[in-house]
Design a protein around this motif. Structure first.
Motif, PDB file in Angstrom:
ATOM      1  N   LEU A   1       0.830  -1.211   0.000  1.00  0.00           N
ATOM      2  CA  LEU A   1       0.000   0.000   0.000  1.00  0.00           C
ATOM      3  C   LEU A   1       0.865   1.261   0.000  1.00  0.00           C
ATOM      4  N   LEU A   2       2.016   1.204   0.640  1.00  0.00           N
ATOM      5  CA  LEU A   2       2.938   2.345   0.582  1.00  0.00           C
ATOM      6  C   LEU A   2       3.474   2.510  -0.833  1.00  0.00           C
ATOM      7  N   ILE A   3       3.777   1.410  -1.503  1.00  0.00           N
ATOM      8  CA  ILE A   3       4.223   1.496  -2.897  1.00  0.00           C
ATOM      9  C   ILE A   3       3.141   2.138  -3.755  1.00  0.00           C
ATOM     10  N   SER A   4       1.896   1.699  -3.577  1.00  0.00           N
ATOM     11  CA  SER A   4       0.785   2.276  -4.350  1.00  0.00           C
ATOM     12  C   SER A   4       0.623   3.757  -4.059  1.00  0.00           C
ATOM     13  N   TYR A   5       0.759   4.122  -2.782  1.00  0.00           N
ATOM     14  CA  TYR A   5       0.634   5.533  -2.405  1.00  0.00           C
ATOM     15  C   TYR A   5       1.726   6.374  -3.064  1.00  0.00           C
ATOM     16  N   LEU A   6       2.955   5.878  -3.061  1.00  0.00           N
ATOM     17  CA  LEU A   6       4.066   6.622  -3.648  1.00  0.00           C
ATOM     18  C   LEU A   6       3.937   6.704  -5.165  1.00  0.00           C
ATOM     19  N   GLU A   7       3.450   5.652  -5.774  1.00  0.00           N
ATOM     20  CA  GLU A   7       3.262   5.681  -7.221  1.00  0.00           C
ATOM     21  C   GLU A   7       2.182   6.664  -7.623  1.00  0.00           C
ATOM     22  N   ALA A   8       1.155   6.815  -6.762  1.00  0.00           N
ATOM     23  CA  ALA A   8       0.082   7.765  -7.060  1.00  0.00           C
ATOM     24  C   ALA A   8       0.565   9.199  -6.969  1.00  0.00           C
ATOM     25  N   ALA A   9       1.599   9.445  -6.145  1.00  0.00           N
ATOM     26  CA  ALA A   9       2.208  10.778  -6.001  1.00  0.00           C
ATOM     27  C   ALA A   9       1.155  11.863  -5.832  1.00  0.00           C
ATOM     28  N   PRO A  10       0.479  11.925  -4.659  1.00  0.00           N
ATOM     29  CA  PRO A  10      -0.553  12.948  -4.431  1.00  0.00           C
ATOM     30  C   PRO A  10      -0.032  14.349  -4.723  1.00  0.00           C
ATOM     31  N   GLU A  11      -0.874  15.134  -5.321  1.00  0.00           N
ATOM     32  CA  GLU A  11      -0.478  16.488  -5.723  1.00  0.00           C
ATOM     33  C   GLU A  11      -0.015  17.295  -4.514  1.00  0.00           C
ATOM     34  N   GLY A  12       1.127  17.943  -4.673  1.00  0.00           N
ATOM     35  CA  GLY A  12       1.669  18.794  -3.620  1.00  0.00           C
ATOM     36  C   GLY A  12       2.491  18.057  -2.602  1.00  0.00           C
ATOM     37  N   GLU A  13       2.551  16.721  -2.684  1.00  0.00           N
ATOM     38  CA  GLU A  13       3.314  15.965  -1.697  1.00  0.00           C
ATOM     39  C   GLU A  13       4.609  15.410  -2.248  1.00  0.00           C
ATOM     40  N   SER A  14       4.859  15.557  -3.535  1.00  0.00           N
ATOM     41  CA  SER A  14       6.059  15.003  -4.138  1.00  0.00           C
ATOM     42  C   SER A  14       7.088  16.087  -4.384  1.00  0.00           C
ATOM     43  N   ASN A  15       8.286  15.883  -3.847  1.00  0.00           N
ATOM     44  CA  ASN A  15       9.391  16.803  -4.097  1.00  0.00           C
ATOM     45  C   ASN A  15      10.277  16.317  -5.242  1.00  0.00           C
ATOM     46  N   ASP A  16       9.879  15.227  -5.891  1.00  0.00           N
ATOM     47  CA  ASP A  16      10.699  14.609  -6.918  1.00  0.00           C
ATOM     48  C   ASP A  16       9.969  14.716  -8.250  1.00  0.00           C
ATOM     49  N   ALA A  17      10.178  15.825  -8.945  1.00  0.00           N
ATOM     50  CA  ALA A  17       9.460  16.096 -10.192  1.00  0.00           C
ATOM     51  C   ALA A  17      10.211  15.501 -11.375  1.00  0.00           C
ATOM     52  N   GLU A  18      10.402  14.196 -11.378  1.00  0.00           N
ATOM     53  CA  GLU A  18      11.100  13.528 -12.468  1.00  0.00           C
ATOM     54  C   GLU A  18      10.142  13.254 -13.621  1.00  0.00           C
ATOM     55  N   THR A  19      10.685  13.287 -14.818  1.00  0.00           N
ATOM     56  CA  THR A  19       9.897  12.927 -15.990  1.00  0.00           C
ATOM     57  C   THR A  19       9.893  11.410 -16.151  1.00  0.00           C
ATOM     58  N   ALA A  20       9.008  10.939 -17.025  1.00  0.00           N
ATOM     59  CA  ALA A  20       8.956   9.508 -17.297  1.00  0.00           C
ATOM     60  C   ALA A  20      10.271   9.020 -17.891  1.00  0.00           C
ATOM     61  N   GLN A  21      10.908   9.854 -18.701  1.00  0.00           N
ATOM     62  CA  GLN A  21      12.187   9.475 -19.302  1.00  0.00           C
ATOM     63  C   GLN A  21      13.281   9.331 -18.242  1.00  0.00           C
TER      64      GLN A  21
END
Length: 647
Positions: free
Chosen positions: A458-478
């Motif tokens: 469930l933590l993996i799913s939560y991190l993959e969902a990357a809730p808006e405003g909670e992610s400091n890692d703005a990586e592209t798909a590439q």
């Protein structure tokens, strides 16, 4: 007692303990300072009971000392007589600032030949005590019953509950037990259930204190403010409390010193938040819950709480539904429990969701897996969601650690270790080691063996969902794809060298040179075989990698199959299962090259199992797929060698 007399008492008491119990001398000095600070905080007659509470600690110390050491009785008499005879010792009746220390000398009777001033002072102080109403020194404080309601369903925690109940019988030690685990695992529910069971053993109160260590919207509670509120609830007005946290903590310990109280300190952020609230003497039980593995000598027992087992989580879900007037089978409950990762908070949310929708069945809910996951992770209505609980833990991390954790969620395998994590996240091996340990200490990772960790699904799913405003890692798909390619390349190069070393197919010196920079030291066939055994699940996961990285995936798949075939026995069936999954996934995504690879390896495994007809079919099908995809199958020299070894 005048200020000049205080150092004399402090010094003589320390000397007394230094001679009889030297290991306690330092503690007694600190306690005298605490008592003095609390006594000086008293400003009016209405709060005289405070100095009684302040001196209970010292009275108990002296009583125990005199009881255990006959010689200490005479020494204590000498100290008090000298103090009473001192010109600097004066008493004003009935000043509550002096009442506290007069009570310490109340049982002292100066022997014949004592100085006249000592006799006069003793007579004066005893008359003062007679003028003080008895209820001033013994005024009872209200009994607090602050426990939340007990949850009716506690399943699968019999061992942990037994440990807590056992701690409740050892109040002569004033045990302090830490219950720690990931968000939503049921720490608070277990502590509250144990406290209700033990309530009769603690007639002076059961206190529940929410420390808000990981509250979604609030900062952690400040210990000084908590102490102030606790002392007010104990009947000690805020205006007469010591201003310092040290003084308030001493007054709180004094209040607890003569009482049997059970304390639950819930959701601690760290030990510094907890320490001022702890009792100082036997008679109390303290249960601390935290997502952090607090390490301190004061904690007598640390109780880790993991997710429930498969049967227990299914039974818990059935019981939750039964209490809400719903029924389901154990097989259906097992489906829900698996999707919830056997996490009690998630099970509670799903049972509440079914109650809110009477027309839904369990099958209706689990059929739409994406919807199911979103409902678990998004903010709930009326209760905390799994997403809120996980988000609060994530926000407690430093930004660099948040980024590290999010990148870990890209790992295709179940096990996380520092070298592969270094490659995936782009930090040094030492920094990866430090971050993994910190995440483990915060219960965001589970340690499965020394240096190897796992993340809850469930933590993996939560991190993959990357809730808006909670992610400091703005990586592209590439950029994420490049990280995955580096990880797969790391596993491919290390696995190839490990297999060649294990099978003695190439000189060890040459193979060491071919290892990637962050690879573990592999110096002989034994180390290579051990590495394969530990990394097999991760390597098998890499063979299912979906992205367009066929060369490395083909190499890993070949080496894994060769390694398993060399092991023979049940390992051949493991190879068959890994290849079967890879072949199925390749067909589902119409990846002809991957399908050709796995079909060819299926034929090799069939040869090892003596199924020649199946082997011919698989090898022929692999050749057709290879031609259709215009991709030439890679070298299979290792597979050929392994196939020979299995004959």
């Amino acid at each position: 007692m005048t200020t000049d007399a205080w150092p004399q008492l402090r010094q003589r008491m320390a000397q007394l303990f230094l001679g009889v119990r030297p290991q306690e001398a330092g503690n007694v000095t600190d306690e005298l300072d605490e008592a003095r600070e609390m006594i000086l905080a008293v400003e009016n007659d209405e709060s005289r009971h405070i100095e009684h509470e302040a001196t209970v600690v010292l009275q108990r110390r002296l009583r125990d000392l005199v009881h255990d050491e006959a010689s200490a009785n005479e020494k204590l008499q000498d100290i008090l007589v000298d103090l009473l005879a001192s010109p600097s010792t004066t008493y004003d009746a009935p000043d509550p600032r002096s009442l506290a220390l007069l009570q310490l000398a109340d049982s002292a009777t100066p022997p014949p030949g004592s100085p006249r001033r000592a006799m006069e002072n003793l007579i004066t102080h005893q008359s003062i005590l007679q003028d003080v109403p008895r209820e001033t020194a013994t005024a009872p404080l209200s009994t607090a019953r602050m426990l939340p309601p007990d949850l009716p369903a506690i399943t699968g925690r019999s061992r942990e509950l037994g440990d807590l109940l056992d701690a409740g019988t050892r109040t002569d030690e004033s045990p302090i037990t830490l219950i720690h685990g990931m968000p939503g695992v049921g720490k608070t529910a277990l502590a509250v259930h144990a406290a209700h069971t033990l309530a009769s053993r603690f007639p002076d109160g059961q206190l529940f204190i929410n420390l808000r260590g990981h509250a979604p919207t609030d900062d952690p509670a400040a210990p000084a403010q908590l102490l102030g509120a606790l002392l007010v609830s104990a009947g000690i007005p805020l205006e007469v409390q010591p201003p310092s946290i040290h003084g308030r903590a001493g007054l709180w310990r004094s209040w607890l010193a003569t009482r049997n109280v059970l304390l639950i300190l819930d959701d601690a952020a760290d030990f510094s938040q907890v320490q001022p609230l702890l009792p100082g003497y036997p008679g109390c039980l303290t249960l601390i819950t935290s997502r952090v593995r607090l390490e301190a000598p004061e904690i007598s027992r640390s109780l880790p709480l993991d997710v429930l087992g498969t049967d227990d989580s299914a039974a818990l879900f059935c019981e939750m539904l039964r209490q809400r007037g719903r029924m389901t089978s154990l097989s259906q409950a097992a489906k829900v429990a698996r999707l919830c990762g056997h996490l009690p908070l998630a099970l509670a949310m799903v049972s509440g969701l079914l109650t809110a929708h009477p027309t839904w069945t369990v099958d209706d809910l689990v059929e739409d897996l994406d919807y199911f996951s979103r409902r678990l992770l998004r903010p709930g209505t009326g209760m905390r969601s799994v997403g809120q609980a996980l988000g609060a833990s994530l926000r407690s991390l430093e930004p660099s650690q948040q980024t590290f954790l999010r990148r870990l969620s890209l790992h295709p395998g179940p096990d996380l270790e520092k070298r592969a994590c270094s490659v995936l996240t782009g930090v040094t091996v030492d920094r990866a080691d430090e971050y993994l340990e910190n995440l483990y200490q915060r219960s965001l990772l589970r340690e499965v063996s020394p240096g190897r960790f796992r993340m809850h699904e469930l933590l993996i799913s939560y991190l993959e969902a990357a809730p808006e405003g909670e992610s400091n890692d703005a990586e592209t798909a590439q950029e994420r794809e490049r990280r995955m390619r580096r990880l797969v390349d790391y596993y491919q190069r290390t696995a190839t060298a490990a297999y060649l070393m294990e099978a003695h197919l190439q000189p060890i010196e040459e193979l060491r040179i071919s290892l990637p920079e962050s690879a573990p030291p592999l110096n002989d066939a034994g180390q290579a075989a051990d590495w394969f055994a530990m990394e097999l699940d991760n390597l098998a996961a890499c063979t299912q990698f979906d992205e367009d990285h066929p060369a490395a995936v083909a190499q890993i798949s070949t080496v894994v199959t060769a390694h398993l075939l060399r092991l023979r026995g049940s390992a051949v069936h493991t190879a068959e299962r890994v290849i079967g999954l890879g072949r199925q996934r390749a067909a589902e995504r119409s990846d002809l090259r991957a399908e050709a690879l796995f079909t060819h390896m299926s034929g090799i495994v069939a040869v090892a199992q003596g199924e020649l007809f199946q082997a011919l079919n698989d090898v022929g099908r692999a050749r057709v797929l290879s031609v259709e995809s215009r991709w030439r199958l890679g070298r299979f020299v290792w597979i050929t060698s392994a196939g020979r070894g299995c004959r």
